[in-house]
Design a protein around this motif. Structure first.
Motif, PDB file in Angstrom:
ATOM      1  N   SER A 117       8.817  -6.694   3.970  1.00  0.00           N
ATOM      2  CA  SER A 117       8.166  -5.716   4.855  1.00  0.00           C
ATOM      3  C   SER A 117       6.933  -5.070   4.235  1.00  0.00           C
ATOM      4  O   SER A 117       5.903  -4.914   4.889  1.00  0.00           O
ATOM      5  CB  SER A 117       9.171  -4.627   5.259  1.00  0.00           C
ATOM      6  N   PHE A 118       7.062  -4.659   2.957  1.00  0.00           N
ATOM      7  CA  PHE A 118       5.976  -3.924   2.321  1.00  0.00           C
ATOM      8  C   PHE A 118       5.801  -4.330   0.864  1.00  0.00           C
ATOM      9  O   PHE A 118       6.731  -4.836   0.231  1.00  0.00           O
ATOM     10  CB  PHE A 118       6.233  -2.410   2.382  1.00  0.00           C
ATOM     11  N   ILE A 119       4.600  -4.055   0.347  1.00  0.00           N
ATOM     12  CA  ILE A 119       4.318  -4.144  -1.083  1.00  0.00           C
ATOM     13  C   ILE A 119       4.404  -2.722  -1.630  1.00  0.00           C
ATOM     14  O   ILE A 119       3.784  -1.804  -1.082  1.00  0.00           O
ATOM     15  CB  ILE A 119       2.908  -4.698  -1.333  1.00  0.00           C
ATOM     16  N   ALA A 120       5.167  -2.515  -2.682  1.00  0.00           N
ATOM     17  CA  ALA A 120       5.305  -1.182  -3.270  1.00  0.00           C
ATOM     18  C   ALA A 120       4.629  -1.156  -4.637  1.00  0.00           C
ATOM     19  O   ALA A 120       4.900  -2.009  -5.493  1.00  0.00           O
ATOM     20  CB  ALA A 120       6.778  -0.801  -3.411  1.00  0.00           C
ATOM     21  N   THR A 121       3.723  -0.202  -4.837  1.00  0.00           N
ATOM     22  CA  THR A 121       3.083  -0.014  -6.139  1.00  0.00           C
ATOM     23  C   THR A 121       3.540   1.318  -6.731  1.00  0.00           C
ATOM     24  O   THR A 121       4.020   2.202  -6.007  1.00  0.00           O
ATOM     25  CB  THR A 121       1.553  -0.032  -6.019  1.00  0.00           C
ATOM     26  N   ALA A 122       3.355   1.474  -8.037  1.00  0.00           N
ATOM     27  CA  ALA A 122       3.918   2.632  -8.744  1.00  0.00           C
ATOM     28  C   ALA A 122       2.901   3.745  -8.986  1.00  0.00           C
ATOM     29  O   ALA A 122       3.007   4.480  -9.962  1.00  0.00           O
ATOM     30  CB  ALA A 122       4.529   2.173 -10.068  1.00  0.00           C
ATOM     31  N   HIS A 123       1.910   3.891  -8.103  1.00  0.00           N
ATOM     32  CA  HIS A 123       0.961   4.992  -8.250  1.00  0.00           C
ATOM     33  C   HIS A 123       1.705   6.326  -8.154  1.00  0.00           C
ATOM     34  O   HIS A 123       2.587   6.486  -7.309  1.00  0.00           O
ATOM     35  CB  HIS A 123      -0.113   4.930  -7.163  1.00  0.00           C
ATOM     36  N   HIS A 124       1.324   7.269  -8.993  1.00  0.00           N
ATOM     37  CA  HIS A 124       1.998   8.569  -9.001  1.00  0.00           C
ATOM     38  C   HIS A 124       0.987   9.700  -8.825  1.00  0.00           C
ATOM     39  O   HIS A 124      -0.212   9.438  -8.580  1.00  0.00           O
ATOM     40  CB  HIS A 124       2.798   8.756 -10.301  1.00  0.00           C
ATOM     41  N   LEU A 145     -11.180  12.862  -0.300  1.00  0.00           N
ATOM     42  CA  LEU A 145     -10.291  13.922  -0.778  1.00  0.00           C
ATOM     43  C   LEU A 145      -8.830  13.656  -0.446  1.00  0.00           C
ATOM     44  O   LEU A 145      -7.950  14.336  -0.965  1.00  0.00           O
ATOM     45  CB  LEU A 145     -10.719  15.272  -0.186  1.00  0.00           C
ATOM     46  N   HIS A 146      -8.556  12.669   0.430  1.00  0.00           N
ATOM     47  CA  HIS A 146      -7.138  12.383   0.692  1.00  0.00           C
ATOM     48  C   HIS A 146      -6.526  11.525  -0.415  1.00  0.00           C
ATOM     49  O   HIS A 146      -5.318  11.319  -0.447  1.00  0.00           O
ATOM     50  CB  HIS A 146      -6.941  11.739   2.061  1.00  0.00           C
ATOM     51  N   GLY A 147      -7.390  11.031  -1.320  1.00  0.00           N
ATOM     52  CA  GLY A 147      -6.881  10.296  -2.469  1.00  0.00           C
ATOM     53  C   GLY A 147      -6.208   8.996  -2.076  1.00  0.00           C
ATOM     54  O   GLY A 147      -6.602   8.314  -1.125  1.00  0.00           O
ATOM     55  N   ILE A 148      -5.159   8.652  -2.824  1.00  0.00           N
ATOM     56  CA  ILE A 148      -4.392   7.434  -2.568  1.00  0.00           C
ATOM     57  C   ILE A 148      -3.369   7.749  -1.485  1.00  0.00           C
ATOM     58  O   ILE A 148      -2.543   8.644  -1.649  1.00  0.00           O
ATOM     59  CB  ILE A 148      -3.677   6.961  -3.851  1.00  0.00           C
ATOM     60  N   LEU A 149      -3.406   7.013  -0.400  1.00  0.00           N
ATOM     61  CA  LEU A 149      -2.508   7.301   0.714  1.00  0.00           C
ATOM     62  C   LEU A 149      -1.101   6.754   0.456  1.00  0.00           C
ATOM     63  O   LEU A 149      -0.951   5.681  -0.140  1.00  0.00           O
ATOM     64  CB  LEU A 149      -3.064   6.692   2.000  1.00  0.00           C
ATOM     65  N   PRO A 150      -0.067   7.458   0.910  1.00  0.00           N
ATOM     66  CA  PRO A 150       1.308   6.972   0.737  1.00  0.00           C
ATOM     67  C   PRO A 150       1.549   5.630   1.408  1.00  0.00           C
ATOM     68  O   PRO A 150       2.303   4.797   0.913  1.00  0.00           O
ATOM     69  CB  PRO A 150       2.159   8.076   1.378  1.00  0.00           C
ATOM     70  N   VAL A 151       0.915   5.438   2.569  1.00  0.00           N
ATOM     71  CA  VAL A 151       1.018   4.174   3.296  1.00  0.00           C
ATOM     72  C   VAL A 151      -0.387   3.722   3.650  1.00  0.00           C
ATOM     73  O   VAL A 151      -1.177   4.486   4.195  1.00  0.00           O
ATOM     74  CB  VAL A 151       1.836   4.317   4.601  1.00  0.00           C
ATOM     75  N   GLN A 152      -0.695   2.474   3.324  1.00  0.00           N
ATOM     76  CA  GLN A 152      -1.991   1.909   3.667  1.00  0.00           C
ATOM     77  C   GLN A 152      -1.776   0.465   4.087  1.00  0.00           C
ATOM     78  O   GLN A 152      -1.631  -0.423   3.245  1.00  0.00           O
ATOM     79  CB  GLN A 152      -2.946   1.991   2.473  1.00  0.00           C
ATOM     80  N   GLY A 153      -1.701   0.242   5.394  1.00  0.00           N
ATOM     81  CA  GLY A 153      -1.380  -1.090   5.871  1.00  0.00           C
ATOM     82  C   GLY A 153       0.036  -1.461   5.471  1.00  0.00           C
ATOM     83  O   GLY A 153       0.998  -0.766   5.800  1.00  0.00           O
ATOM     84  N   ARG A 154       0.166  -2.528   4.684  1.00  0.00           N
ATOM     85  CA  ARG A 154       1.472  -2.997   4.217  1.00  0.00           C
ATOM     86  C   ARG A 154       1.746  -2.583   2.775  1.00  0.00           C
ATOM     87  O   ARG A 154       2.652  -3.120   2.141  1.00  0.00           O
ATOM     88  CB  ARG A 154       1.544  -4.527   4.349  1.00  0.00           C
ATOM     89  N   ILE A 155       0.984  -1.620   2.276  1.00  0.00           N
ATOM     90  CA  ILE A 155       1.188  -1.135   0.905  1.00  0.00           C
ATOM     91  C   ILE A 155       1.773   0.275   0.960  1.00  0.00           C
ATOM     92  O   ILE A 155       1.262   1.147   1.672  1.00  0.00           O
ATOM     93  CB  ILE A 155      -0.134  -1.117   0.129  1.00  0.00           C
ATOM     94  N   VAL A 156       2.859   0.495   0.212  1.00  0.00           N
ATOM     95  CA  VAL A 156       3.475   1.822   0.134  1.00  0.00           C
ATOM     96  C   VAL A 156       3.488   2.278  -1.320  1.00  0.00           C
ATOM     97  O   VAL A 156       3.567   1.464  -2.248  1.00  0.00           O
ATOM     98  CB  VAL A 156       4.907   1.822   0.717  1.00  0.00           C
ATOM     99  N   ARG A 157       3.412   3.605  -1.516  1.00  0.00           N
ATOM    100  CA  ARG A 157       3.419   4.188  -2.862  1.00  0.00           C
ATOM    101  C   ARG A 157       4.512   5.258  -2.938  1.00  0.00           C
ATOM    102  O   ARG A 157       4.245   6.452  -2.738  1.00  0.00           O
ATOM    103  CB  ARG A 157       2.072   4.811  -3.174  1.00  0.00           C
TER     104      ARG A 157
END
Length: 440
Positions: A117-124, A145-157
């Protein structure tokens, strides 16, 4: 930490319990902790490791470490080795950009192939704070200013809620092993400079700068939503689309507040930079006919409108028309030619049809775009007039002028297509045959 992870996943609606994830695992502290937390949370995962082959034996060590880790968890692992330097040279990218492109392209291919379903990366949180401070320093505007988004397409953090200190404390408490990337210690990369030099200095004065900025990021994201909603309202009020062209009423735009920001946002989709948007604002108070070109469009100051039109090739196109020819296909219309007897013929009262005295016309005819210096004798006038002056009288905008075709006979313009014939070629009592021209 586990409870915080679950709460964050729910709060940001990252994924559901039924969604399997592809974990991007480098072997560093952050990805090791994310892997452990996902296993503890019962999330179905598979692992992916990128070996960019940039650090020699260290790259091999990282790959071996991740293989051992995946085996210990019993998790499927996929490894891809990249010739990053060759890719960077071939595509004229920096090593960092090349590695990022290769990584995400492969991860997405693998995600689809594995049906995940998703790709998960370990950005903190620290990564996010660094990103915002870098964006703020570069001047990326509110979107930065929103920085790295929690969800971006199929990528979740899923780890954006956690600070580096919290992640390290969890790893220590769980006795988790990891590997260190030696490139993270150098300050030659912008992110590392902010990580090692800028934020530590800020923390000397404001110890809670990371958490405070992290809290602000959430408010920035909400403010951006309101901002975008307001921009869309202005776009609907100010932009009118007519075919491939867009019209913005000058008076309404001048009255918009705040003018500079609204102008930039409504012009940005046309590849207009911040500096060019400022030039467009100046254009509002200039004389008609002036324009500014972006990479894809031209923004023209007309009398009452700013007209945005796609850039087109400037070279004139010529068509040679022989006497026996009946059709000419132009890029934007069709020209029909017909020879008729004068007797009993009634001239249609429409601008798209021209009727000329065939006896006065010499073939071959030339159909072309008008050019500077062109003139003709407008129907009903004994004096010649330059087309540029004629267009002003007709109140044509610059984009409209550029689309005008003229029909030429023996170096004389006999018809400004769709607008006016030359008086010297009009039908008279002596006319026996008519050349009928029709635009369709």
């Amino acid at each position: 930490m586990l409870q915080q992870l679950r709460s964050y996943i729910t709060k940001e609606q990252l994924f559901t319990a039924a969604d399997p994830l592809l974990l991007a695992v480098s072997g560093g502290l952050d990805s090791i902790v994310l892997t452990h937390l996902c296993v503890q949370a019962g999330i179905k995962v598979e692992m992916a490791h990128c070996n960019f082959q940039l650090r020699g034996a260290e790259s091999e060590r990282d790959e071996t470490f991740v293989r051992t880790l995946a085996e210990s968890y019993g998790i499927p692992l996929f490894v891809r080795r990249f010739d990053t330097e060759t890719y960077a040279a071939a595509h004229k990218r920096s090593i960092q950009v090349a590695a990022r492109e290769l990584r995400y392209q492969w991860l997405e291919e693998l995600r689809q192939e594995r049906g995940l379903s998703f790709i998960a990366t370990a950005h903190h949180m620290q990564d996010n704070v660094e990103t915002v401070w870098m964006n703020l320093s570069k001047g990326t505007g509110i979107a930065g200013l929103h920085g790295i988004l929690p969800v971006q397409g199929r990528i979740v953090r899923p780890l954006l809620f956690a600070t580096r200190e919290e992640i390290k404390a969890y790893a220590d408490a769980e006795n988790l092993q990891h590997v260190e990337d030696s490139s993270n210690t150098t300050d030659k990369y912008t992110r590392n400079f902010f990580r090692h030099q800028v934020l530590p200095r800020l923390e000397e004065v404001l110890p809670e700068v990371v958490k405070n900025t992290g809290s602000s990021i959430e408010r920035f994201r909400e403010a951006e939503i309101l901002y975008r909603q307001a921009v869309e309202i202005h776009k609907k009020k100010l932009i009118e689309q007519r075919g491939e062209e867009y019209f913005i009423p000058i008076l309404k735009l001048q009255q918009a507040v705040p003018l500079a920001t609204i102008a930039y946002e409504i012009l940005k989709p046309f590849q207009c930079s911040t500096a060019q948007a400022a030039q467009v604002v100046e254009l509002l108070n200039s004389e008609p006919g002036k324009w500014i070109a972006t990479a894809t469009h031209r923004i023209v100051r007309d009398r009452k409108w700013l007209i945005i039109t796609p850039l087109e090739a400037t070279a004139s196109t010529h068509f040679i028309i022989e006497e026996a020819q009946h059709l000419v296909q132009l890029p934007d219309m069709l020209l029909k030619l017909e020879q008729l007897a004068r007797e009993g013929f009634t001239v249609p009262a429409t601008a798209s049809i021209a009727c000329l005295d065939l006896q006065q016309v010499q073939f071959p005819l030339i159909l072309r775009r008008w050019k500077k210096g062109d003139y003709f004798y407008p129907l009903g006038m004994a004096k010649k007039k330059k087309l540029s002056r004629f267009f002003i009288d007709q109140k044509l905008s610059l984009p409209e002028k550029e689309k005008v075709w003229v029909l030429e006979s023996h170096k004389r313009i006999i018809w400004v297509a769709g607008m006016r014939i030359d008086d010297r070629f009009k039908i008279t009592d002596k006319t026996r045959k008519i050349l009928k021209l029709e635009l369709a």
